[in-house]
Design a protein around this motif. Structure first.
Motif, PDB file in Angstrom:
ATOM      1  N   GLY A  94       0.821  -1.209   0.000  1.00 51.34           N
ATOM      2  CA  GLY A  94       0.000   0.000   0.000  1.00 51.34           C
ATOM      3  C   GLY A  94       0.853   1.256   0.000  1.00 51.34           C
ATOM      4  O   GLY A  94       0.599   2.210  -0.743  1.00 51.34           O
ATOM      5  N   SER A  95       1.910   1.256   0.822  1.00 46.38           N
ATOM      6  CA  SER A  95       2.792   2.416   0.875  1.00 46.38           C
ATOM      7  C   SER A  95       3.566   2.574  -0.427  1.00 46.38           C
ATOM      8  O   SER A  95       3.790   3.697  -0.883  1.00 46.38           O
ATOM      9  CB  SER A  95       3.767   2.274   2.040  1.00 46.38           C
ATOM     10  N   VAL A  96       3.963   1.444  -1.033  1.00 47.48           N
ATOM     11  CA  VAL A  96       4.659   1.525  -2.318  1.00 47.48           C
ATOM     12  C   VAL A  96       3.737   2.151  -3.364  1.00 47.48           C
ATOM     13  O   VAL A  96       4.174   2.966  -4.178  1.00 47.48           O
ATOM     14  CB  VAL A  96       5.152   0.133  -2.763  1.00 47.48           C
ATOM     15  N   MET A  97       2.454   1.788  -3.314  1.00 51.79           N
ATOM     16  CA  MET A  97       1.488   2.413  -4.233  1.00 51.79           C
ATOM     17  C   MET A  97       1.493   3.929  -4.059  1.00 51.79           C
ATOM     18  O   MET A  97       1.506   4.686  -5.039  1.00 51.79           O
ATOM     19  CB  MET A  97       0.074   1.879  -3.958  1.00 51.79           C
ATOM     20  N   ALA A  98       1.474   4.365  -2.798  1.00 52.20           N
ATOM     21  CA  ALA A  98       1.465   5.806  -2.534  1.00 52.20           C
ATOM     22  C   ALA A  98       2.749   6.458  -3.025  1.00 52.20           C
ATOM     23  O   ALA A  98       2.716   7.542  -3.640  1.00 52.20           O
ATOM     24  CB  ALA A  98       1.287   6.056  -1.034  1.00 52.20           C
ATOM     25  N   VAL A  99       3.892   5.803  -2.786  1.00 47.38           N
ATOM     26  CA  VAL A  99       5.168   6.361  -3.239  1.00 47.38           C
ATOM     27  C   VAL A  99       5.180   6.461  -4.754  1.00 47.38           C
ATOM     28  O   VAL A  99       5.545   7.502  -5.331  1.00 47.38           O
ATOM     29  CB  VAL A  99       6.348   5.483  -2.754  1.00 47.38           C
ATOM     30  N   SER A 100       4.764   5.387  -5.421  1.00 46.66           N
ATOM     31  CA  SER A 100       4.744   5.373  -6.883  1.00 46.66           C
ATOM     32  C   SER A 100       3.855   6.486  -7.431  1.00 46.66           C
ATOM     33  O   SER A 100       4.251   7.235  -8.346  1.00 46.66           O
ATOM     34  CB  SER A 100       4.255   3.999  -7.361  1.00 46.66           C
ATOM     35  N   GLY A 101       2.661   6.614  -6.843  1.00 45.20           N
ATOM     36  CA  GLY A 101       1.766   7.681  -7.277  1.00 45.20           C
ATOM     37  C   GLY A 101       2.369   9.048  -7.021  1.00 45.20           C
ATOM     38  O   GLY A 101       2.307   9.944  -7.869  1.00 45.20           O
ATOM     39  N   ALA A 102       2.999   9.204  -5.854  1.00 43.53           N
ATOM     40  CA  ALA A 102       3.577  10.498  -5.496  1.00 43.53           C
ATOM     41  C   ALA A 102       4.707  10.871  -6.453  1.00 43.53           C
ATOM     42  O   ALA A 102       4.792  12.011  -6.933  1.00 43.53           O
ATOM     43  CB  ALA A 102       4.108  10.453  -4.060  1.00 43.53           C
ATOM     44  N   VAL A 103       5.564   9.895  -6.778  1.00 46.53           N
ATOM     45  CA  VAL A 103       6.683  10.168  -7.686  1.00 46.53           C
ATOM     46  C   VAL A 103       6.172  10.607  -9.047  1.00 46.53           C
ATOM     47  O   VAL A 103       6.594  11.639  -9.596  1.00 46.53           O
ATOM     48  CB  VAL A 103       7.582   8.912  -7.820  1.00 46.53           C
ATOM     49  N   SER A 104       5.210   9.844  -9.585  1.00 42.62           N
ATOM     50  CA  SER A 104       4.753  10.173 -10.940  1.00 42.62           C
ATOM     51  C   SER A 104       4.019  11.510 -10.962  1.00 42.62           C
ATOM     52  O   SER A 104       4.219  12.332 -11.870  1.00 42.62           O
ATOM     53  CB  SER A 104       3.870   9.051 -11.495  1.00 42.62           C
ATOM     54  N   MET A 105       3.180  11.759  -9.963  1.00 36.73           N
ATOM     55  CA  MET A 105       2.432  13.018  -9.942  1.00 36.73           C
ATOM     56  C   MET A 105       3.371  14.211  -9.748  1.00 36.73           C
ATOM     57  O   MET A 105       3.235  15.244 -10.401  1.00 36.73           O
ATOM     58  CB  MET A 105       1.400  12.992  -8.810  1.00 36.73           C
ATOM     59  N   GLU A 106       4.335  14.053  -8.842  1.00 29.51           N
ATOM     60  CA  GLU A 106       5.264  15.138  -8.571  1.00 29.51           C
ATOM     61  C   GLU A 106       6.075  15.466  -9.828  1.00 29.51           C
ATOM     62  O   GLU A 106       6.286  16.625 -10.174  1.00 29.51           O
ATOM     63  CB  GLU A 106       6.193  14.732  -7.418  1.00 29.51           C
ATOM     64  N   PHE A 107       6.483  14.404 -10.540  1.00 31.21           N
ATOM     65  CA  PHE A 107       7.267  14.617 -11.761  1.00 31.21           C
ATOM     66  C   PHE A 107       6.436  15.351 -12.806  1.00 31.21           C
ATOM     67  O   PHE A 107       6.886  16.331 -13.397  1.00 31.21           O
ATOM     68  CB  PHE A 107       7.750  13.272 -12.316  1.00 31.21           C
ATOM     69  N   MET A 108       5.196  14.882 -13.001  1.00 32.81           N
ATOM     70  CA  MET A 108       4.389  15.468 -14.078  1.00 32.81           C
ATOM     71  C   MET A 108       3.889  16.871 -13.726  1.00 32.81           C
ATOM     72  O   MET A 108       3.689  17.686 -14.620  1.00 32.81           O
ATOM     73  CB  MET A 108       3.211  14.557 -14.393  1.00 32.81           C
ATOM     74  N   SER A 109       3.721  17.129 -12.426  1.00 36.46           N
ATOM     75  CA  SER A 109       3.254  18.480 -12.078  1.00 36.46           C
ATOM     76  C   SER A 109       4.352  19.509 -12.311  1.00 36.46           C
ATOM     77  O   SER A 109       4.068  20.703 -12.447  1.00 36.46           O
ATOM     78  CB  SER A 109       2.795  18.511 -10.615  1.00 36.46           C
ATOM     79  N   ASN A 110       5.611  19.058 -12.381  1.00 36.43           N
ATOM     80  CA  ASN A 110       6.700  19.969 -12.696  1.00 36.43           C
ATOM     81  C   ASN A 110       6.937  20.093 -14.192  1.00 36.43           C
ATOM     82  O   ASN A 110       7.694  20.947 -14.630  1.00 36.43           O
ATOM     83  CB  ASN A 110       7.994  19.509 -12.003  1.00 36.43           C
ATOM     84  N   GLN A 111       6.339  19.192 -14.972  1.00 42.34           N
ATOM     85  CA  GLN A 111       6.462  19.257 -16.429  1.00 42.34           C
ATOM     86  C   GLN A 111       5.226  19.971 -16.960  1.00 42.34           C
ATOM     87  O   GLN A 111       4.119  19.652 -16.572  1.00 42.34           O
ATOM     88  CB  GLN A 111       6.518  17.836 -17.018  1.00 42.34           C
ATOM     89  N   SER A 112       5.431  20.928 -17.829  1.00 44.48           N
ATOM     90  CA  SER A 112       4.270  21.684 -18.287  1.00 44.48           C
ATOM     91  C   SER A 112       3.593  21.014 -19.482  1.00 44.48           C
ATOM     92  O   SER A 112       2.410  21.195 -19.719  1.00 44.48           O
ATOM     93  CB  SER A 112       4.691  23.108 -18.670  1.00 44.48           C
ATOM     94  N   GLY A 113       4.341  20.209 -20.233  1.00 43.45           N
ATOM     95  CA  GLY A 113       3.847  19.709 -21.530  1.00 43.45           C
ATOM     96  C   GLY A 113       2.616  18.840 -21.433  1.00 43.45           C
ATOM     97  O   GLY A 113       1.584  19.125 -22.032  1.00 43.45           O
ATOM     98  N   GLY A 114       2.689  17.789 -20.632  1.00 44.27           N
ATOM     99  CA  GLY A 114       1.591  16.850 -20.579  1.00 44.27           C
ATOM    100  C   GLY A 114       1.573  15.935 -21.786  1.00 44.27           C
ATOM    101  O   GLY A 114       0.512  15.480 -22.222  1.00 44.27           O
ATOM    102  N   ASP A 115       2.748  15.670 -22.379  1.00 44.80           N
ATOM    103  CA  ASP A 115       2.811  14.817 -23.553  1.00 44.80           C
ATOM    104  C   ASP A 115       3.060  13.375 -23.130  1.00 44.80           C
ATOM    105  O   ASP A 115       3.297  13.082 -21.963  1.00 44.80           O
ATOM    106  CB  ASP A 115       3.931  15.288 -24.484  1.00 44.80           C
ATOM    107  N   ALA A 116       3.042  12.489 -24.126  1.00 40.10           N
ATOM    108  CA  ALA A 116       3.233  11.073 -23.844  1.00 40.10           C
ATOM    109  C   ALA A 116       4.620  10.800 -23.285  1.00 40.10           C
ATOM    110  O   ALA A 116       4.789   9.920 -22.436  1.00 40.10           O
ATOM    111  CB  ALA A 116       3.009  10.255 -25.115  1.00 40.10           C
ATOM    112  N   GLY A 117       5.610  11.579 -23.749  1.00 41.35           N
ATOM    113  CA  GLY A 117       6.986  11.361 -23.300  1.00 41.35           C
ATOM    114  C   GLY A 117       7.114  11.493 -21.792  1.00 41.35           C
ATOM    115  O   GLY A 117       7.663  10.613 -21.121  1.00 41.35           O
ATOM    116  N   SER A 118       6.588  12.594 -21.248  1.00 46.69           N
ATOM    117  CA  SER A 118       6.735  12.782 -19.803  1.00 46.69           C
ATOM    118  C   SER A 118       5.899  11.758 -19.043  1.00 46.69           C
ATOM    119  O   SER A 118       6.250  11.391 -17.923  1.00 46.69           O
ATOM    120  CB  SER A 118       6.353  14.207 -19.399  1.00 46.69           C
ATOM    121  N   ALA A 119       4.807  11.290 -19.644  1.00 44.90           N
ATOM    122  CA  ALA A 119       4.016  10.249 -18.985  1.00 44.90           C
ATOM    123  C   ALA A 119       4.847   8.982 -18.839  1.00 44.90           C
ATOM    124  O   ALA A 119       4.850   8.341 -17.777  1.00 44.90           O
ATOM    125  CB  ALA A 119       2.750   9.956 -19.786  1.00 44.90           C
ATOM    126  N   ILE A 120       5.580   8.636 -19.928  1.00 43.55           N
ATOM    127  CA  ILE A 120       6.400   7.417 -19.884  1.00 43.55           C
ATOM    128  C   ILE A 120       7.514   7.572 -18.855  1.00 43.55           C
ATOM    129  O   ILE A 120       7.759   6.680 -18.037  1.00 43.55           O
ATOM    130  CB  ILE A 120       6.971   7.109 -21.285  1.00 43.55           C
TER     131      ILE A 120
END
Lengths: 346, 347
Positions: free
Chosen positions: A74-100
């Motif tokens: 459960g905590s790993v799920m939260a960490v994984s979600g936090a990492v991806s969200m934090e990364f994408m919120s700092n990227q302005s593009g919202g393209d497939a590249g930053s999603a990957i």
């Protein structure tokens, strides 16, 4: 019953569906949206909701088969979600590249946490339960530190598509989950890996004497469990594009353990059934939906799950089994009663 | 280090007579507990130098007042962990027990009856866990995990909003502050009935574990359940008993906590089972059972409490990181135990 340990899970699943059908005869209807070609309806919702549970349940099955447990999913799920969200919120593009990149980053951090678990369990020799309890504690804190305690949101259409999109009308999450389960099943059942995992769970010392190296396999199993939990974390944050650091993946370990034991894998380790765990995950998703459908407050679901898990533990216990075996027949005495005694250590 | 063994170890289990040589080497069983004491003193000294106002009556009073519930929980868990088990349901027991207690008190029940019911709710959960573990061979952490979810689920069914205890409720009198020493300014030595309850629990647990047959059996089961069985000790009854003790003390902790805060909610006590386990492990009780001290658990609880104080005083550590630090400390102590156990096997 011995050959298909998950027969009761299927029965319960059907029972839940019947209960829903009684409440609403049209419950199982699937409609096709004319313009987009998407399928919609309760069964599709259940499939969608079962995908994250399925991911963690499959990883948990392998861990439990080695006589371990992974409470940190459960905590790993939260960490994984936090990492991806934090990364994408700092990227302005919202393209497939930053999603990957976000997804890969999340999976890498998850794999790291899994490595920590695996090393502590296999090389240092700590009990799996306390090891993963520590990572559970620290992981939840890590998720909060990553997002500075905030519930970070991001906008990224391709990432969102992972959770909400469809391919030929089917939800993408379920397809990805199915593919991953198939890959894991192929790896453990078409190679000797599955047998090795089982042998470690049945008797670690005998396994080592038979030439199996438990350290590598144990580490691998915990990494797989953590990475799959990371995938589940991506699924469950992508659907709302927000990570709730205190809530994402909360009690997920319970769902996973429940799915595994419902599927007929014994918590004492050894033989495991991936099919059973997948069915268990479907059952839990259905149970969640049913409780909401019957307008019972969803915060009460843990109580129902606790009752289910207690019943299953009772069915698995030697005392109850011996009782059944005695009543069933006198021609085959004690043949189906396992006599392992050393399985109780936590 | 040689002087360490000369220190009276007040709550050591009965040890065989040791030769002169082994007397000179530090006792491995007391090493983790000593480490906890050293860390506690180290934290006090560091806190006093870095932030000041640590070694004073009011800080120490508050440390005890704020952690009375944790001390009670840790004492209960010491029993369970000494037998080699674990109890994850204590946090959820606090939630359901305090919720029911506040609801009953607000609907006009006799406060004494309410408190008794709150404690008995804990006992009931303990009986459930114990029966599952002992009679049906369910692994302790699965059985108590199920109880944890049952408790939280039931609490959520009752209410999902905070329930407030009436301000004039007699239950609150348990947290009346008594000034023992009236120091200068606000530097008073204060105590509350809650603290006294916690200290009584510690004293009682100490006596039970070290002076009674039950306590001796608890240590024996943790050492080796098979041997305990072969020696004819009442293993079944004792294992059931430790879960009942743990559950009952969780119920008592609910009373203490509710009287202090006056609010009960379905999410009260989330993660406290981990704090309590951490306190017990830091205090030097072996996770595999058989060795440990109830006074060590008290030190463990105070280490955690003091850690929170220091983090608050420091201000530069984000509060989110607290659980990481707790996890880290827990890990260090589990590793230390691992080292001790492997050393012991070699000798």
């Amino acid at each position: 019953m011995v050959h298909q340990p998950y027969i009761w899970a299927i029965v319960t699943l059907l029972l839940l569906l019947v209960i829903n059908l009684i409440k609403d005869p049209g419950y199982l209807g699937i409609s096709v949206n004319g313009t987009t070609g998407n399928l919609s309806g309760n069964p599709i919702d259940i499939l969608r909701a079962s995908a994250p549970i399925m991911m963690i349940a499959v990883g948990m099955t392998l861990v439990i088969a080695t006589r371990g447990i992974d409470l940190s999913v459960g905590s790993v799920m939260a960490v994984s979600g936090a990492v991806s969200m934090e990364f994408m919120s700092n990227q302005s593009g919202g393209d497939a590249g930053s999603a990957i990149v976000a997804a890969l980053l999340a999976l890498a951090v998850s794999a790291f946490l899994g490595t920590v678990n695996g090393v502590l369990v296999s090389i240092v020799g700590l009990q799996p339960f306390i090891t993963t309890l520590i990572t559970m504690l620290a992981g939840r804190g890590l998720a909060k530190v990553i997002t500075s305690g905030q519930n970070t949101s991001a906008t990224n259409e391709p990432f969102r598509w992972l959770a909400n999109g469809t391919v030929f009308g089917f939800p993408v999450v379920f397809i990805i989950a199915g593919v991953i389960v198939a890959i894991v099943a192929f790896l453990v059942r078409r190679t000797a890996l599955g047998l090795m995992i089982e042998s470690i769970g049945i008797n670690p010392r005998a396994a080592r004497m038979a030439g199996i190296r438990p350290i590598g396999i144990l580490i691998a199993v915990y990494i797989v469990s953590a990475v799959l939990a990371g995938v589940a974390g991506i699924f469950s944050t992508a659907s709302v594009m927000t990570v709730e650091v205190a809530k994402t993946g909360l009690n997920a370990e319970m769902d996973a353990i429940l799915a595994v034991v419902i599927g007929g894998t014994s918590l004492a380790g050894g033989k495991f059934s991936l099919t059973g765990s997948v069915i268990g995950a479907l059952l839990i998703a259905t149970l969640d939906k049913t409780i909401v459908f019957l307008s019972i407050p969803s915060s009460a679901t843990p109580a129902f799950k606790a009752v289910v898990i207690v019943i299953i533990c009772l069915l698995q216990s030697q005392r109850v089994r011996a009782l059944f075996a005695r009543r069933k027949s006198r021609t085959t005495p004690t043949a189906s009663v396992p006599t392992r005694k050393e399985t109780v250590s936590a | 280090m040689n002087t360490l063994t000369d220190r009276p170890t007040p709550d050591a289990p009965v040890l065989p007579r040791r030769s002169l040589l082994s007397r000179l080497t530090p006792n491995l069983e007391t090493l983790p507990t000593l480490a906890a004491v050293v860390i506690f003193i180290g934290m006090v000294v560091y806190g006093e130098i870095a932030y000041g106002r640590i070694v004073q009556a009011s800080t120490i009073s508050n440390l005890l007042i704020n952690n009375a519930y944790l001390i009670i929980l840790a004492v209960g868990l010491t029993f369970v962990i000494l037998t080699g088990g674990v109890d994850l349901s204590v946090g959820a027991i606090i939630a359901i027990s305090s919720l029911i207690g506040v609801m009953l008190a607000n609907s006009g029940w006799n406060p004494i009856a309410v408190m008794v019911i709150m404690i008995l709710i804990g006992s009931a959960f303990g009986v459930f866990s114990g029966v599952l573990v002992q009679y049906f061979n369910v692994q302790p952490f699965i059985a108590t995990l199920a109880m944890m979810f049952l408790g939280r689920g039931l609490a959520s069914m009752l209410s999902t909003t905070p329930e407030r205890l009436a301000d004039d409720s007699p239950i609150r009198s348990l947290s009346t502050e008594w000034k023992v020493i009236d120091g200068p300014k606000i530097n008073d030595l204060i105590t509350t009935p809650n603290v006294l309850i916690a200290l009584l629990v510690v004293a009682a647990a100490f006596v039970v574990l070290h002076k009674t047959r039950l306590g001796r059996t608890v240590y024996a089961i943790g050492g080796s359940e098979q041997s305990a069985l072969l020696m004819g000790l009442p293993v079944v009854r004792t294992k059931l008993m430790v879960y009942v003790i743990s559950g009952t003390l969780a119920g008592l902790a609910a009373v203490v906590y509710t009287s202090k805060l006056g609010i009960a909610q379905n999410i009260t006590g989330v993660g406290w089972e981990l704090d309590a386990i951490a306190a017990v492990i830091i205090g030097g009780t072996l996770l595999t059972g058989g060795a440990g001290f109830v006074l060590g658990s008290v030190v463990g609880a105070l280490v955690l409490g003091l850690m929170n104080v220091l983090i608050t005083r420091d201000g530069s550590i984000p509060p989110e990181a607290t659980t990481i630090i707790t996890g880290g400390i827990l890990l260090v102590f589990v590793l230390l135990q691992r080292l001790v156990v492997s050393r012991k096997r070699k000798t």
